[in-house]
Design an enzyme around this catalytic site. Structure first.
Site, PDB file in Angstrom:
ATOM      1  N   LYS A 107      -4.617   3.144  -7.468  1.00  0.00           N
ATOM      2  CA  LYS A 107      -3.509   2.654  -6.533  1.00  0.00           C
ATOM      3  C   LYS A 107      -2.433   3.710  -6.442  1.00  0.00           C
ATOM      4  O   LYS A 107      -2.206   4.603  -7.271  1.00  0.00           O
ATOM      5  CB  LYS A 107      -2.812   1.639  -7.106  1.00  0.00           C
ATOM      6  CG  LYS A 107      -1.906   0.832  -6.151  1.00  0.00           C
ATOM      7  CD  LYS A 107      -3.096  -0.362  -5.427  1.00  0.00           C
ATOM      8  CE  LYS A 107      -2.223  -1.115  -4.329  1.00  0.00           C
ATOM      9  NZ  LYS A 107      -3.435  -2.278  -4.303  1.00  0.00           N
ATOM     10  N   GLY A 219       5.029 -14.668   3.176  1.00  0.00           N
ATOM     11  CA  GLY A 219       4.615 -13.601   3.871  1.00  0.00           C
ATOM     12  C   GLY A 219       4.105 -13.557   5.249  1.00  0.00           C
ATOM     13  O   GLY A 219       3.540 -14.597   5.468  1.00  0.00           O
ATOM     14  N   ASN A 222      -0.217  -8.696   7.311  1.00  0.00           N
ATOM     15  CA  ASN A 222      -1.749  -8.585   7.669  1.00  0.00           C
ATOM     16  C   ASN A 222      -2.361  -9.730   6.782  1.00  0.00           C
ATOM     17  O   ASN A 222      -3.222 -10.566   7.531  1.00  0.00           O
ATOM     18  CB  ASN A 222      -2.302  -7.174   7.260  1.00  0.00           C
ATOM     19  CG  ASN A 222      -3.784  -7.180   7.658  1.00  0.00           C
ATOM     20  OD1 ASN A 222      -4.542  -7.392   6.514  1.00  0.00           O
ATOM     21  ND2 ASN A 222      -4.278  -7.170   8.601  1.00  0.00           N
TER      22      ASN A 222
HETATM   23  N1  GLU Z   1      -4.930  -2.353  -0.696  1.00  0.00           N
HETATM   24  C1  GLU Z   1      -5.915  -3.610  -0.736  1.00  0.00           C
HETATM   25  C2  GLU Z   1      -5.967  -4.334  -2.155  1.00  0.00           C
HETATM   26  O1  GLU Z   1      -4.962  -4.433  -2.996  1.00  0.00           O
HETATM   27  C3  GLU Z   1      -7.163  -3.068  -0.362  1.00  0.00           C
HETATM   28  C4  GLU Z   1      -7.707  -1.684  -1.292  1.00  0.00           C
HETATM   29  C5  GLU Z   1      -8.906  -1.034  -0.621  1.00  0.00           C
HETATM   30  O2  GLU Z   1      -9.311  -1.398   0.295  1.00  0.00           O
HETATM   31  O3  GLU Z   1      -9.252   0.066  -1.237  1.00  0.00           O
HETATM   32  O4  GLU Z   1      -7.004  -4.966  -2.281  1.00  0.00           O
END
Ligand code: GLU
Length: 428
Positions: A107, A219, A222
């Site tokens: 992340k 929320g 998206n």
């Molecule tokens: N940010 C999204 C999550 O928390 C997607 C992560 C991704 O597609 O790599 O799952």
């Protein structure tokens, strides 16, 4: 995000420790999985529109890549902390594992508020993030994606910078790209739709028709917007939605007993999911305090904002009617609240299962980029549904067989796979 007294990484570790005990994991495996493998903290200088240089703080945490390249989004948030990014990276490892895709967990984040940045400043920030990390991320070791307040446009700027540095085209460097620029059809819908695929399956098991149910959603970004879209298509009614108001620096809940009109709300919403409350009021929505989403008399709660929303205090407000909590956000429920929901018999579809649709579609995006051949939207969404539905039932079956809370059952499946990969590689 920093909230006083709450540490997302401690929460992620507590969840892991509980499951490590259930699985009776060896010490070496616990040691390797309790901490991130690697992390990067760096400065990103940006030449702002006013001619001054502002330095932003950026992070990338690579939790585990035993099952494949690290995968996970980048968040732009003014209250970002490295501990939150650590927790989110760890949850990505379990997320990719529970849906059984060959990826690890990472992340990233930047402490910033994109509301206050021009497009040019955002572009420089994206390019700067990649410049700091170009040697340590890439299609074969760590693949970023969008998350809170980052978009396909941000991903494209990052891709462009990575390709300029690398001197070649690497569409698999990043996912969540715009369609037509290496993005997958269905990626925008994927996380929200995935949440609803799991709700649909849970309702089937309960013998409840979606059209007889009511939901309240936290929320309006998206994830939330697409979850509402599909849930309404199944016949469900969303009576309350909450969103963040940038001007007042607080959130509000918008309630309408006959159900919210998604398109109408979208028309009065900014690109970060903030609903214009005066306009909502004039359209007949009751404007309530932001926390009111949680106390609605509904069957389904969908927290789809940030972590630490259903906690020791707020869980007391959850109505007895609530049958399902489907976690669209990462880490919305604390372990104390989990224990209370479990005791009350609420069916919790845990975050790293419920919201795995995004990363699953990211994986499809990588597959399509590698083939340089792109599927139709229907094909992508059908594959997504199949993957989410089978992961959901695998977790449900285990929960039933071993009398486990859904979160623990999902953890058992996910951690077992990663632990095995570490052992097979002789890492533990
Ligand atoms: N940010 C999204 C999550 O928390 C997607 C992560 C991704 O597609 O790599 O799952």
């Amino acid at each position: 995000m920093a909230t006083s007294g709450f540490n997302a990484f401690e929460m992620a570790q507590a969840q892991f420790d509980k499951v490590a005990d259930i699985l009776q994991l060896e010490e070496s495996v616990r040691d390797i999985l309790r901490q991130p493998m690697r992390e990067y903290h760096f400065n990103i200088p940006v030449h702002m529109d006013d001619g001054k240089v502002k330095v932003f703080r950026g992070f990338r945490v690579q939790h585990n890549d035993a099952r494949g390249p690290g995968k996970g989004g980048i968040r732009f948030h003014p209250q970002e902390t490295v501990d939150t990014v650590r927790a989110l990276a760890m949850w990505m490892t379990w997320k990719c594992s529970v849906v059984n895709i060959p990826l690890g967990g990472s992340k990233g984040g930047v402490i910033c508020d994109p509301h206050n940045l021009s497009m040019r400043e955002q572009e420089l920030l994206c390019r700067g993030w990649v410049r700091q990390l170009a040697k340590d991320v890439g299609p074969l070791n760590d693949v970023p994606a969008p998350d809170v307040m980052t978009s396909p446009q941000h991903m494209l700027w990052m891709l462009d910078e990575f390709e300029a540095i690398s001197g070649a085209k690497y569409p698999g460097f990043i996912t969540g790209k715009p369609v037509g620029m290496g993005g997958s059809l269905g990626r925008t819908e994927a996380t929200g739709y995935g949440v609803v695929y799991t709700i649909r399956e849970a309702l089937k098991l309960m013998n409840v028709k979606p059209e007889e149910t009511f939901a309240s959603v936290q929320g309006f970004g998206n994830v939330s917007q697409y979850a509402i879209q599909l849930y309404q298509r199944l016949g469900g009614k969303v009576v309350c939605v909450s969103s963040w108001d940038q001007q007042d620096q607080k959130s509000y809940a918008f309630r309408r007993d006959v159900g919210v009109d998604l398109e109408e709300l979208q028309r009065i919403t900014d690109r970060f999911g903030g609903v214009d409350k005066e306009k909502a009021q004039s359209l007949g929505y009751e404007v309530l305090d932001g926390d009111a989403w949680i106390e609605q008399d509904v069957d389904i709660l969908i927290p789809a904002a940030l972590e630490n929303q259903i906690n020791k205090t707020t869980v007391e407000k959850v109505s007895d009617r609530v049958k399902i909590v489907a976690e669209g956000a990462n880490g919305p429920t604390t372990p104390e609240a989990d224990a209370i929901l479990e005791e009350r018999g609420v069916y919790v579809i845990p975050d790293f299962l419920a919201n795995a649709g995004g990363v699953t579609c990211s994986y499809f995006e990588q597959v399509q980029c590698n083939m340089n051949y792109f599927w139709e939207k229907e094909e992508t969404l059908t594959r997504l549904d199949t993957k989410m539905t089978s992961a959901f039932h695998e977790v449900h079956e285990l929960a039933k067989k071993r009398d486990l809370f859904m979160r623990d059952a999902a953890y058992v499946i996910a951690v077992k796979r990663v632990a095995q990969a570490c052992k097979d590689r002789a890492w533990a």
